[in-house]
Scaffold this active site. Structure first.
Site: not given
Ligand code: RB5
Length: 144
Positions: A8-9, A65-67, A98-99, A133
């Protein structure tokens, strides 16, 4: 070896760097986007990537993505996907050993770029260990 990649962004710059990093190793990538900083929904690139892995259009996938959690949750809705979140090199290796993760997911906002590139390398270099596994992977689909 062809690797599909999406972000994503929040992961645009890391995705571009990983594509270059893999190209230097002679590994072809297919970019599922996004390629701008405009806010977008990770689902809109995660589902196409997952479908490409499931169909064999690409051999493996990488998602950022962010997280990492939105990508992992979305990708793991596909029955042919085992998306594993990794935030350091050891976990990058273990998520294959393992996965047998066929999609590597990373949290772009929480790890430095150099670490992300090294995680890609350890994941690609690791081998699934099978045995106990494999038994555990076989039990992932919920059967009630
Ligand atoms: C974007 O702001 C954020 O929510 C996304 O990148 C991600 O972390 C979602 O799980």
């Amino acid at each position: 070896m062809k690797i599909g990649i999406c972000s994503d962004h929040a992961g645009v710059d890391y995705k571009a760097a990983i594509i270059s990093h893999l190209a230097e190793k002679g590994i072809e990538t297919v970019n599922f986007g996004t390629d701008t900083y405009e806010s977008m929904d990770y689902t809109d690139v995660a589902h196409p990537l997952a479908s490409a892995v499931e169909s064999g259009e690409v051999d493996l996938g990488i998602a950022l993505c962010g997280t990492g959690n939105g990508m992992a949750m979305t990708l793991n809705h596909h029955p042919g996907i085992r998306a594993g979140l990794a935030w350091d090199e050891t976990i990058g290796a273990l998520v294959k050993q393992h996965n047998n993760a066929n999609v590597l997911v990373m949290p772009a906002r929480f790890i430095p770029l150099g670490k992300a590139l090294r995680i890609v390398d350890t994941w690609l270099g690791a081998e699934f260990e099978g045995g106990r596994h494999q038994r555990r992977i076989d039990k992932i689909p919920f059967r009630g």
